[in-house]
Design an enzyme around this catalytic site. Structure first.
Site, short mmCIF file in Angstrom:
data_model
loop_
_atom_site.label_atom_id
_atom_site.label_comp_id
_atom_site.label_asym_id
_atom_site.label_seq_id
_atom_site.Cartn_x
_atom_site.Cartn_y
_atom_site.Cartn_z
N SER A 135 0.89 -1.21 -0.07
CA SER A 135 0.01 -0.20 0.01
C SER A 135 1.03 1.20 -0.07
O SER A 135 2.04 1.10 0.34
CB SER A 135 -0.97 -0.05 1.19
N TYR A 183 -2.29 -0.62 10.50
CA TYR A 183 -1.98 -0.91 8.89
C TYR A 183 -0.80 -0.38 8.40
O TYR A 183 0.02 -1.43 7.66
CB TYR A 183 -3.16 -0.23 8.36
N LYS A 217 2.31 -2.98 6.45
CA LYS A 217 2.58 -2.65 5.08
C LYS A 217 4.25 -2.35 5.08
O LYS A 217 4.92 -2.70 4.05
CB LYS A 217 1.83 -1.68 4.21
#
Length: 266
Positions: free
Chosen positions: A141, A154, A158
């Site tokens: 991402s 998150y 990533k």
């Protein structure tokens, strides 16, 4: 440019969003597919939409069940006799302030977004090394390159993918094994979003709802695979996420001052 015809491709998170769009595009190009997710009915639907459904196998898979993943990899290899490409695509997003996010949520996000990829990679690696060929395509991402408010868990998961797969690429180059890391921006997909207490949010952010359609994202990903690109941004040519990547790389001080406001989800 790499041909995808007759390539055996295993896709996780294949029941919707980018995974579904990739499955349809890869099938149209003549690839043989193994589609995995927890939702069997949705996998059957995706298979029915593929150009060559007779060259598609469904392999139900729960990425949170880490004890089952190594055996699932062996099953996947047996379906066509070998695997040419692993597309790591399953995962979840997260939206909450650090101060309001339970440690259990941090662990849950990391287990799904990072450790499931690592377990499957290690399970497939001997197969790829023996064949002196193989390809890992990793859905990271933009949050794997930057960090914004309410995305700490998150972003951490990533960021970890970039460190791991950059290192892996250097290690397996001698065996002809390729690694492409994808850094999607806002893509209009039904990705699950977890809150700070572990409950799932029913609504997506304004940026996700206005994101790049998944089929267009899949087209960009296919080009990255065909060109064996090391790392590529996937998203709108003009968008705030691309701007954020540019500013973070070339004007890091400015990025640090702007991101508290810029990064707050709408």
């Amino acid at each position: 440019m790499k041909s995808l015809k007759d390539q055996v491709v295993w896709i996780t998170g294949a029941s919707s969003g980018i995974g579904e769009a990739l499955a349809r595009e890869l099938s149209a190009q003549g690839a043989k597919l193994i589609l995995s997710s927890r939702r069997i009915a949705e996998l059957e639907r995706v298979k029915s939409l593929c150009a060559h459904p007779n060259q598609v196998h469904i392999l139900p898979l729960d990425l949170t069940d880490s004890d089952s993943l190594e055996a699932k990899a062996a099953t996947a290899i047996a379906l066509f006799g070998h695997i040419d490409m692993m597309v790591h695509n399953g995962g979840m997003s997260q939206r909450a302030l650090v101060a309001e996010t339970d440690i259990a949520v941090h662990r849950e996000v990391m287990e799904l977004n990072y450790f499931s990829y690592i377990i499957l990679t290690k399970a497939l690696l001997p197969h790829f090394i023996e064949r002196r060929s193989g390809y890992f395509v990793v859905t990271s991402s933009v949050m794997g390159k930057i960090g914004t408010p309410m995305r700490a868990a998150y972003a951490a998961s990533k960021h970890a993918l970039h460190g791991y797969f950059d290192s892996l690429r250097a290690e397996v180059h001698q065996y002809g094994i390729k690694v492409t890391i994808l850094t999607p921006g806002y893509i209009h997909t039904p990705i699950a979003v977890i809150s700070g207490d572990g409950s799932f949010l029913s609504s997506k952010s304004e940026q996700i709802n206005g994101g790049l359609p998944a089929d267009i994202a899949a087209g960009q990903i296919i080009k990255a695979i065909q060109n064996e690109t090391y790392e590529l941004y996937i998203g709108k040519f003009i968008g705030e996420e691309r701007l954020a990547l540019f500013v973070k790389r070339f004007l890091p001080g400015l990025f640090t001052r702007l991101i508290p406001k810029f990064g707050t989800p709408k």
